[in-house]
Design an enzyme around this catalytic site. Structure first.
Site, PDB file in Angstrom:
ATOM      1  N   SER A 150       0.953  -1.420   0.036  1.00  9.99           N
ATOM      2  CA  SER A 150       0.159   0.136   0.175  1.00  9.99           C
ATOM      3  C   SER A 150       0.740   1.207   0.037  1.00  9.99           C
ATOM      4  CB  SER A 150      -1.007  -0.205   1.391  1.00  9.99           C
ATOM      5  OG  SER A 150      -1.750   0.875   1.114  1.00  9.99           O
ATOM      6  N   ASP A 302      -2.399   6.197  -3.450  1.00  2.00           N
ATOM      7  CA  ASP A 302      -1.204   5.369  -2.911  1.00  2.00           C
ATOM      8  C   ASP A 302      -0.646   4.546  -4.158  1.00  2.00           C
ATOM      9  OD1 ASP A 302      -3.386   3.803  -2.618  1.00  2.00           O
ATOM     10  OD2 ASP A 302      -2.587   2.945  -0.632  1.00  2.00           O
ATOM     11  N   LYS A 408     -11.058  -1.418  -1.080  1.00  5.37           N
ATOM     12  CA  LYS A 408     -11.036  -0.037  -1.234  1.00  5.37           C
ATOM     13  C   LYS A 408     -10.610   0.320  -2.609  1.00  5.37           C
ATOM     14  CE  LYS A 408      -7.889   0.373   2.260  1.00  5.37           C
ATOM     15  NZ  LYS A 408      -7.646  -0.917   2.702  1.00  5.37           N
TER      16      LYS A 408
END
Length: 546
Positions: A150, A302, A408
């Site tokens: 991530s 990200d 997500k």
């Protein structure tokens, strides 16, 4: 915060990529040392090869364990696999593919040897399994692996498993996989089947994901509004997705930083002086903020594009809690295809501004522990139309109320910011100001408090009944929670609530501290009082518990 926060990275800040990759193959972990063992956190196993925490030995054993797990679960379809732009992601992918092919697993890599965002892989699993359920796709259900740490620094690697529901695996799955992987490593990896990754198949992750975005975002409104948009992938996996989105939907969208560099030399340093690709951090997003006045909306993602950062001309970088509240207010009044019974999902450390928005909409609030995995069932069956967490991660349903992703999706939330601006004629930050005018202006902050390993263990098991205090910062306590109201799952800590404020305390998984999340609708001074008393309340409960 270090004085260098928000300043450009210097040569001394950069990793030695060759040394990092060499360590991946050369260092052999000792899993009797906790720091070198396989441990699945909320988003997979993470670590650095330089610390013997993310090495070929780990990935081979984890992949073998996943092969055994999926066989035990009767998962016989293909396994979708993708990687992000971290230096350790490519070698980890190569290791995993060798194990998968040797075990006869049908592995699908990106058709263009491109990077694969977490939401694109989740989207692929759901799309494939929808065909299986409908009888239009032969074979068993599919699952997947995302190779990413991530937003973690460039020296880290990460390895996540997504079962057939497409979202993060639950603790039953990850616990079994981690335990089995450590057993395999203790046995010298002799049980790992390895071969050359030559029998892999390909899948167009990018094209499939981008072409389907029209089912969830109102691109006609964005295009008609002639918005001037910028996207910064922050050197991550979304880099080639943004250009295709612009071309496919005819948007005035500029990729302001198309560079991919495993050292992330173009980044500005985060609050602690580290390179960290966190789109919710003003320090990490300092270079993106330079474009604030040049575009109607500027966004950042990200490294695996599961998080979002939203920059507006009038408000700068939005606090993630603020954007979540605006997104919920907008979506539940602009998605007529959603069920009137569909709840609003939030983690228990997200802003209670969301609670007030939910009440004003007449919608049920579904509050769950930290971790996006808790939203998966609701997003799958449509009973939860939106799930979001304070760390800038969220996803929601398609226009027709069916599942989009169960992980997500930072790309999606960035596009939503442009839709909101186009449809309402107002920036998301201006809309948040309207929420403040209606519901009040909450002060929110997360701080850390020192704790021993024993104290952290005790906090993780603490029952809300152990909190004996009657008041918090001058207000009566109305709830002491150790289980989430939405699903009754243990929160791994406690949450204490008053009419005007709350705090939650949870142990850190990586440091000898516990995290105190707190919010007050009575201003920053009251928040400081809440934080101070929170530590005293928690310390007293830990003392009496142990």
């Amino acid at each position: 915060m270090t004085s260098r926060a928000g300043t450009p990275a210097q040569p001394d800040d950069l990793i030695d990529v060759h040394a990092l990759i060499a360590a991946y193959f050369e260092l052999v972990p000792d899993v009797t040392v906790p720091e070198q063992a396989v441990v699945f956190g909320t988003s997979g196993h993470r670590g650095s090869s330089l610390d013997a925490a993310f090495n070929d030995t780990h990935i081979a054993a984890i992949t073998q364990a996943i092969v055994e797990y999926r066989a035990g679960q009767g998962i016989t379809g293909p396994l979708f696999i993708g990687r992000d732009t971290h230096a350790l992601s490519r070698p980890a992918e190569t290791t995993a593919l060798g194990v998968l092919t040797a075990n006869g697993v049908r592995a699908l890599v990106d058709e263009f040897d491109d990077f694969v965002p977490t939401p694109a892989l989740s989207h692929a699993i759901i799309a494939y399994n929808k065909g299986v359920s409908a009888g239009t796709t032969s074979g068993g259900l599919a699952d997947g692996i995302v190779i990413t740490p991530s937003h973690n620094p460039p020296r880290d690697g990460g390895f996540k498993y997504n079962p057939p529901h497409g979202g993060p695996a639950d603790s039953d799955a990850t616990g079994w996989i981690a335990k089995r992987a450590n057993e395999i490593i203790l046995g010298g990896n002799k049980e790992v089947l390895r071969g050359e990754p030559t029998a892999v198949e390909t899948y167009d992750y990018r094209g499939s994901y981008v072409r389907d975005l029209d089912s969830i975002i109102n691109f006609d409104a964005i295009k008609a509004a002639n918005l001037h948009i910028a996207a910064d992938p922050l050197g991550g996996a979304s880099v080639h997705y943004w250009q295709l989105i612009a071309e496919t939907y005819g948007l005035d969208l500029t990729v302001v930083n198309p560079d991919v560099d495993p050292t992330w030399a173009f980044m500005t340093l985060d609050w602690d002086g580290k390179i960290r690709m966190d789109p919710s951090s003003p320090s990490a997003m300092a270079s993106v903020l330079r474009h604030q006045g040049e575009y109607d909306i500027v966004t950042g993602n990200d490294a695996d594009a599961d998080r979002h950062g939203i920059v507006t001309p009038d408000g700068g970088l939005m606090n993630p809690n603020h954007f979540l509240a605006v997104a919920i207010q907008y979506l539940y009044t602009h998605r007529p295809g959603w069920s009137e019974d569909a709840a609003i999902g939030k983690t228990l450390v997200s802003s209670s501004m969301i609670d007030r928005v939910a009440a004003s909409l007449g919608r049920r609030l579904w509050e769950v522990p930290v971790g996006f995995k808790w939203f998966v069932p609701g997003l799958i069956d449509g009973s939860v139309a939106f799930g979001g967490e304070e760390s800038a991660g969220a996803s929601f349903l398609r226009k027709d109320g069916t599942a989009w992703t169960t992980d997500k999706d930072g790309i999606l939330l960035c596009l939503l910011a442009s839709e909101i601006r186009a449809v309402t004629g107002k920036s998301p930050s201006a809309l948040y100001a309207e929420l403040v005018a209606e519901f009040g202006d909450p002060a929110y902050e997360r701080v850390d408090a020192a704790a021993t390993k024993a104290q952290k263990t005790a906090l993780g098991k603490l029952n809300g009944a152990a909190i004996t205090a009657d008041a918090l910062a001058g207000d009566p306590i109305i709830a002491r929670l150790s289980e989430a109201p939405g699903n009754g799952a243990a929160v791994g800590g406690v949450k204490v609530v008053t009419e005007r404020a709350w705090f939650a305390a949870r142990p850190s998984g990586t440091e000898d501290v516990y995290k105190i999340y707190a919010e007050s609708f009575a201003g920053p001074e009251h928040l400081a009082q809440v934080q101070a008393e929170a530590k005293l309340i928690v310390d007293a409960a830990l003392a009496s518990a142990g």
